[in-house]
Design a protein around this motif. Structure first.
Motif, PDB file in Angstrom:
ATOM      1  N   TYR A 112       0.762  -1.308  -0.014  1.00 54.10           N
ATOM      2  CA  TYR A 112       0.012   0.011  -0.111  1.00 54.10           C
ATOM      3  C   TYR A 112       0.823   1.183   0.054  1.00 54.10           C
ATOM      4  O   TYR A 112       1.728   1.437   0.654  1.00 54.10           O
ATOM      5  CB  TYR A 112      -1.109  -0.016   1.149  1.00 54.10           C
ATOM      6  N   ASP A 113       0.458   2.239  -1.092  1.00 52.37           N
ATOM      7  CA  ASP A 113       1.367   3.278  -1.205  1.00 52.37           C
ATOM      8  C   ASP A 113       0.975   4.641  -0.394  1.00 52.37           C
ATOM      9  O   ASP A 113       1.833   5.368   0.064  1.00 52.37           O
ATOM     10  CB  ASP A 113       1.392   3.833  -2.635  1.00 52.37           C
ATOM     11  N   TYR A 114      -0.171   4.469  -0.001  1.00 53.97           N
ATOM     12  CA  TYR A 114      -0.797   5.686   0.802  1.00 53.97           C
ATOM     13  C   TYR A 114      -1.360   5.485   2.047  1.00 53.97           C
ATOM     14  O   TYR A 114      -2.075   4.409   2.087  1.00 53.97           O
ATOM     15  CB  TYR A 114      -1.830   6.485  -0.231  1.00 53.97           C
ATOM     16  N   TRP A 115      -0.951   6.331   2.926  1.00 50.08           N
ATOM     17  CA  TRP A 115      -1.491   6.030   4.520  1.00 50.08           C
ATOM     18  C   TRP A 115      -2.036   7.102   5.109  1.00 50.08           C
ATOM     19  O   TRP A 115      -1.503   8.305   4.833  1.00 50.08           O
ATOM     20  CB  TRP A 115      -0.163   5.483   5.154  1.00 50.08           C
ATOM     21  N   GLY A 116      -2.972   7.082   5.799  1.00 50.68           N
ATOM     22  CA  GLY A 116      -3.382   8.143   6.782  1.00 50.68           C
ATOM     23  C   GLY A 116      -2.408   8.346   7.995  1.00 50.68           C
ATOM     24  O   GLY A 116      -1.600   7.574   8.284  1.00 50.68           O
TER      25      GLY A 116
END
Length: 125
Positions: A112-116
């Motif tokens: 997963y490339d994007y994280w909160g």
């Protein structure tokens, strides 16, 4: 700039429910997988639930045991997690994630490339 923003965390008593939401901005994830991971103190981050681009395929961590439901809102470019029958063992920071890959459903957090930034969920006994 791509941003994932979680909301809905908080403190709840054992047996209670919480609904988490993650709103994405900066790009559309219409054809991409999204999901939730969590990390408890002293433990590694683990998969909670992920959902594919079509909402037809989902995958949950073994510990979920039917208590959580992941869903997407395409109009809002968001992913939600409904949690019920929570226990103290569910206490953790819950992170929203999205991937650049299309039409697939990765299960590894490294994909997963994007994280909160995460939202704290605390379940009191």
């Amino acid at each position: 700039q791509v941003r994932l923003e979680e909301s809905g965390g908080g403190v709840v008593q054992a047996g209670g429910s919480l609904n988490l939401s993650c709103a994405a901005s900066g790009r559309s994830f219409r054809f991409n997988p999204m999901g939730w991971f969590r990390q408890a103190p002293g433990k590694e981050r683990e998969l909670v639930a992920v959902i594919d681009y079509s909402s037809e395929e989902t995958h949950y961590g073994d510990f979920v045991k039917g208590r959580f439901t992941i869903s997407r809102d395409y109009a809002k470019n968001s992913v939600d997690l409904q949690m019920r029958n929570l226990g103290p063992e569910d206490t953790a920071i819950y992170f929203c994630a999205a991937d650049s890959i299309v039409f697939k459903l990765p299960l590894s957090q490294s994909d997963y490339d994007y994280w909160g930034q995460g939202t704290q969920v605390t379940v009191s006994s």
